[in-house]
Motif scaffolding. Structure first.
Motif, PDB file in Angstrom:
ATOM      1  N   VAL A  19      57.330  35.849  40.830  1.00 20.06           N
ATOM      2  CA  VAL A  19      57.212  36.613  39.922  1.00 20.06           C
ATOM      3  C   VAL A  19      56.065  36.135  39.488  1.00 20.06           C
ATOM      4  O   VAL A  19      55.511  37.310  38.952  1.00 20.06           O
ATOM      5  CB  VAL A  19      58.552  37.285  39.403  1.00 20.06           C
ATOM      6  N   GLN A  20      55.914  34.335  38.410  1.00 22.89           N
ATOM      7  CA  GLN A  20      54.670  34.811  37.831  1.00 22.89           C
ATOM      8  C   GLN A  20      53.935  34.599  38.373  1.00 22.89           C
ATOM      9  O   GLN A  20      52.264  35.125  38.078  1.00 22.89           O
ATOM     10  CB  GLN A  20      55.712  33.645  37.428  1.00 22.89           C
ATOM     11  N   ALA A  21      54.406  34.566  39.505  1.00 27.10           N
ATOM     12  CA  ALA A  21      52.458  34.520  40.595  1.00 27.10           C
ATOM     13  C   ALA A  21      51.527  35.820  40.766  1.00 27.10           C
ATOM     14  O   ALA A  21      50.740  36.035  40.543  1.00 27.10           O
ATOM     15  CB  ALA A  21      53.076  33.610  42.507  1.00 27.10           C
ATOM     16  N   ALA A  22      52.955  36.362  41.465  1.00 22.67           N
ATOM     17  CA  ALA A  22      52.457  38.646  41.335  1.00 22.67           C
ATOM     18  C   ALA A  22      51.964  38.711  40.118  1.00 22.67           C
ATOM     19  O   ALA A  22      51.235  39.401  40.259  1.00 22.67           O
ATOM     20  CB  ALA A  22      53.478  38.753  41.836  1.00 22.67           C
ATOM     21  N   LYS A  23      52.628  38.561  38.699  1.00 28.54           N
ATOM     22  CA  LYS A  23      51.659  39.194  38.250  1.00 28.54           C
ATOM     23  C   LYS A  23      50.640  38.393  37.224  1.00 28.54           C
ATOM     24  O   LYS A  23      49.989  39.303  36.946  1.00 28.54           O
ATOM     25  CB  LYS A  23      52.841  37.942  36.655  1.00 28.54           C
ATOM     26  N   ASN A  24      50.105  37.241  37.914  1.00 30.72           N
ATOM     27  CA  ASN A  24      48.989  36.090  37.838  1.00 30.72           C
ATOM     28  C   ASN A  24      47.930  37.128  39.085  1.00 30.72           C
ATOM     29  O   ASN A  24      47.135  36.805  39.574  1.00 30.72           O
ATOM     30  CB  ASN A  24      48.850  35.152  37.986  1.00 30.72           C
ATOM     31  N   GLY A  25      48.486  37.657  40.168  1.00 29.36           N
ATOM     32  CA  GLY A  25      47.869  38.566  41.172  1.00 29.36           C
ATOM     33  C   GLY A  25      48.062  38.098  42.442  1.00 29.36           C
ATOM     34  O   GLY A  25      47.501  37.826  42.858  1.00 29.36           O
ATOM     35  N   ASP A  26      48.943  36.310  42.166  1.00 27.35           N
ATOM     36  CA  ASP A  26      48.389  35.797  43.610  1.00 27.35           C
ATOM     37  C   ASP A  26      49.450  36.247  44.683  1.00 27.35           C
ATOM     38  O   ASP A  26      50.715  35.491  44.554  1.00 27.35           O
ATOM     39  CB  ASP A  26      48.589  34.591  42.747  1.00 27.35           C
ATOM     40  N   PHE A  27      49.688  36.980  45.115  1.00 23.23           N
ATOM     41  CA  PHE A  27      50.898  37.281  46.210  1.00 23.23           C
ATOM     42  C   PHE A  27      50.732  36.706  47.667  1.00 23.23           C
ATOM     43  O   PHE A  27      51.445  36.451  47.740  1.00 23.23           O
ATOM     44  CB  PHE A  27      50.635  38.592  46.219  1.00 23.23           C
ATOM     45  N   LYS A  28      50.134  36.589  47.648  1.00 22.04           N
ATOM     46  CA  LYS A  28      50.333  34.950  49.074  1.00 22.04           C
ATOM     47  C   LYS A  28      51.076  34.063  48.567  1.00 22.04           C
ATOM     48  O   LYS A  28      52.234  33.408  49.253  1.00 22.04           O
ATOM     49  CB  LYS A  28      48.902  34.270  49.393  1.00 22.04           C
ATOM     50  N   ALA A  29      51.132  33.200  47.397  1.00 19.60           N
ATOM     51  CA  ALA A  29      51.572  32.123  46.382  1.00 19.60           C
ATOM     52  C   ALA A  29      53.046  32.999  45.993  1.00 19.60           C
ATOM     53  O   ALA A  29      53.742  32.181  46.276  1.00 19.60           O
ATOM     54  CB  ALA A  29      51.468  31.548  45.322  1.00 19.60           C
TER      55      ALA A  29
END
Length: 107
Positions: free
Chosen positions: A28-38
């Motif tokens: 969720v934190q990665a997605a929040k930062n725009g890193d959808f691959k991570a």
């Protein structure tokens, strides 16, 4: 089932469930930062942990179904609760990641 073996299985449930929940939060934190691959990779890792937890749970269910009884403890109940909450959290995490994807596209 010996008491120490049962304890190890229960602790495995707790450990793998906890790992999965932590990985879900990282996703969720990665997605929040725009890193959808991570985010996707973290969800895959979380799923692997849930599979391990399910193996432990299935072992207990199989033993009980075959007539082998064991003492149900508060720790075992906690482990099952932990697993169920983690599964629910991961479902929600997937939805949150989808929302972040939509928000990211509209910016």
């Amino acid at each position: 089932m010996e008491e120490t073996e049962g304890f190890e299985v229960v602790m495995g449930l707790i450990m793998h469930s906890g790992n999965a929940k932590s990985l879900g939060m990282e996703a969720v934190q990665a997605a929040k930062n725009g890193d959808f691959k991570a985010a996707g990779q973290k969800l895959e890792e979380a799923n692997e942990e849930i599979v391990q937890a399910h193996h432990a749970q299935t072992g207990l269910l199989t033993q009980e179904a075959s007539g082998e009884t064991f003492k149900v403890t508060l720790l075992m109940i906690h482990a099952q609760d932990h697993l169920m909450n983690t599964i629910t959290f991961l479902d929600l995490a997937k939805e949150l990641i989808d929302v972040h994807k939509i928000l990211n596209q509209s910016e």
